[in-house]
Motif scaffolding. Sequence first.
Motif, PDB file in Angstrom:
ATOM      1  N   TYR A 103      20.329 -29.086   9.412  1.00 44.49           N
ATOM      2  CA  TYR A 103      18.921 -29.043   9.023  1.00 44.49           C
ATOM      3  C   TYR A 103      18.528 -27.644   8.562  1.00 44.49           C
ATOM      4  CZ  TYR A 103      13.819 -29.286   9.488  1.00 44.49           C
ATOM      5  OH  TYR A 103      12.466 -29.214   9.252  1.00 44.49           O
ATOM      6  N   GLU A 104      19.064 -26.628   9.207  1.00 39.49           N
ATOM      7  CA  GLU A 104      18.734 -25.249   8.839  1.00 39.49           C
ATOM      8  C   GLU A 104      19.184 -24.949   7.404  1.00 39.49           C
ATOM      9  OE1 GLU A 104      18.463 -25.894  12.974  1.00 39.49           O
ATOM     10  OE2 GLU A 104      20.212 -26.199  11.667  1.00 39.49           O
ATOM     11  N   CYS A 107      16.761 -26.698   5.041  1.00 39.70           N
ATOM     12  CA  CYS A 107      15.504 -25.948   4.930  1.00 39.70           C
ATOM     13  C   CYS A 107      15.654 -24.768   3.976  1.00 39.70           C
ATOM     14  CB  CYS A 107      15.051 -25.458   6.306  1.00 39.70           C
ATOM     15  SG  CYS A 107      14.436 -26.752   7.396  1.00 39.70           S
ATOM     16  N   HIS A 328      13.688 -34.559   5.339  1.00 35.25           N
ATOM     17  CA  HIS A 328      13.190 -35.317   6.489  1.00 35.25           C
ATOM     18  C   HIS A 328      14.303 -36.189   7.077  1.00 35.25           C
ATOM     19  CE1 HIS A 328      10.250 -36.972   9.161  1.00 35.25           C
ATOM     20  NE2 HIS A 328      10.287 -38.188   8.629  1.00 35.25           N
ATOM     21  N   GLU A 331      16.804 -33.945   8.874  1.00 34.52           N
ATOM     22  CA  GLU A 331      16.342 -33.532  10.197  1.00 34.52           C
ATOM     23  C   GLU A 331      16.529 -34.658  11.207  1.00 34.52           C
ATOM     24  OE1 GLU A 331      12.584 -31.594  12.624  1.00 34.52           O
ATOM     25  OE2 GLU A 331      12.178 -32.705  10.775  1.00 34.52           O
ATOM     26  N   THR A 334      20.385 -35.071  12.124  1.00 40.78           N
ATOM     27  CA  THR A 334      20.936 -33.999  12.956  1.00 40.78           C
ATOM     28  C   THR A 334      20.238 -33.918  14.306  1.00 40.78           C
ATOM     29  OG1 THR A 334      19.468 -32.410  11.830  1.00 40.78           O
ATOM     30  CG2 THR A 334      21.717 -32.636  10.985  1.00 40.78           C
ATOM     31  N   ALA A 335      18.992 -34.382  14.384  1.00 42.01           N
ATOM     32  CA  ALA A 335      18.251 -34.320  15.643  1.00 42.01           C
ATOM     33  C   ALA A 335      18.765 -35.335  16.656  1.00 42.01           C
ATOM     34  CB  ALA A 335      16.764 -34.534  15.395  1.00 42.01           C
ATOM     35  N   LEU A 348       9.787 -34.013  15.573  1.00 40.09           N
ATOM     36  CA  LEU A 348      10.223 -33.649  14.232  1.00 40.09           C
ATOM     37  C   LEU A 348       9.183 -32.774  13.547  1.00 40.09           C
ATOM     38  CD1 LEU A 348      11.582 -37.169  13.237  1.00 40.09           C
ATOM     39  CD2 LEU A 348      12.916 -35.177  13.966  1.00 40.09           C
ATOM     40  N   SER A 350       9.562 -31.663   9.992  1.00 43.52           N
ATOM     41  CA  SER A 350       9.539 -31.761   8.523  1.00 43.52           C
ATOM     42  C   SER A 350       8.441 -32.701   8.057  1.00 43.52           C
ATOM     43  CB  SER A 350      10.898 -32.256   8.006  1.00 43.52           C
ATOM     44  OG  SER A 350      11.261 -33.473   8.631  1.00 43.52           O
TER      45      SER A 350
END
Length: 391
Positions: A103-104, A107, A328, A331, A334-335, A348, A350
Amino acid sequence: MEKVKIGILGLGAISGIYLKNLTKLFREVEVWGIYDLIPEKVAAAKEAYQIPRGYSSMEEMMQDPEIEIVLNLTRPFEHYETTKAALRAGKHVYSEKPLAATYEEGCELAALAKEKNLMLGGAPDTFLGAGIQTCRKLIDDGFIGRPVGASARMICHGHETWHPSPEFYYQNGGGPMMDMGPYYLTALVNLLGRADSLTGVVSKSFETRTITSAPLYGREIQVEVPTHVNGILQFANGAVATITTTFDVYYDSSASLEIYGTKGTLRAPDPNGFGGPVTLLRPEDGAFREIPLVFDYKENSRGLGLADMAKALREGRALRAGSEQTLHVLEIMTAFEKSSREGRRILLESPYERRDAMCSEKVRGIFSKPFSGPKRRDEKIEGGGTGGSCP
């Protein structure tokens, strides 16, 4: 409309359908050049699809002023570096899924695209097809009432039995959620809207895999990622969804996507495809009934999202498969692992807002001047396009 020139980066297994559709179906784009690490692939594709340029390096493609959009078909763990290079070179980018391995990284790519005022979009675009768009219309028009829940499942025993080079499915950026999750999650957020929070439990059932497909038969793969992922999603509209993706299970069918509402239940087609049956159960019927597909693109139309991106670029509007959506979804994916690792619910961050739905038109395609119809009654219109992607 002036065509948008595309450069294709990577000529792996998925490139065949992109090359076919972008050269024969979608009128918004022109495949101007291609590059792959294997020169023989470049030469073969260049000849087969009559592509003007074959590059000797990725840098050569990025420096070509004719290229407006780079289609990134590299392996998942390479998406971050290659997309970043294209954005830094001033190119719009449409990437195969996922947007990045973390996710990083996603971003960072989204921020870089915004900083440079460039479009960043990506797969999957199957949600733009006739199947999921018909489901969206049924939900938006109230046929199942208020959505209260959903269930999504992708069950199989991995890709090493059929894929010619399956190693990357078990490396960073791979696994069943990162590989197949984008289809299901992209469909879900397009049908239900933004997800607010989630809980996940993940596992890895096998430390190694043995390839039984040609040409790498017998090679052993070290598994680096979770291969069984269970998640619960809470959406902003109050609906709760469950999702399972696995490479660890023997099963007779792989795809299932259902949406539950206060007035009925909707069974969506396989979100990895563009068409497929849509069935609706209403209490007055007491059984599922098949609903006609009321949108275009029932066949394999990969590249549809890229064609919509090209049209959006010319029209100065937002693209449907943009980075807000792919970020989105990234995220969320990966979350699930983060939630499992930390033993907690993840909120979340995003943003996400659904773009316009597709619409059908009498003629599919983009024309440089008003279309007045065939000159003769027996004259056929060749090709296609994203006529269904009008704002």
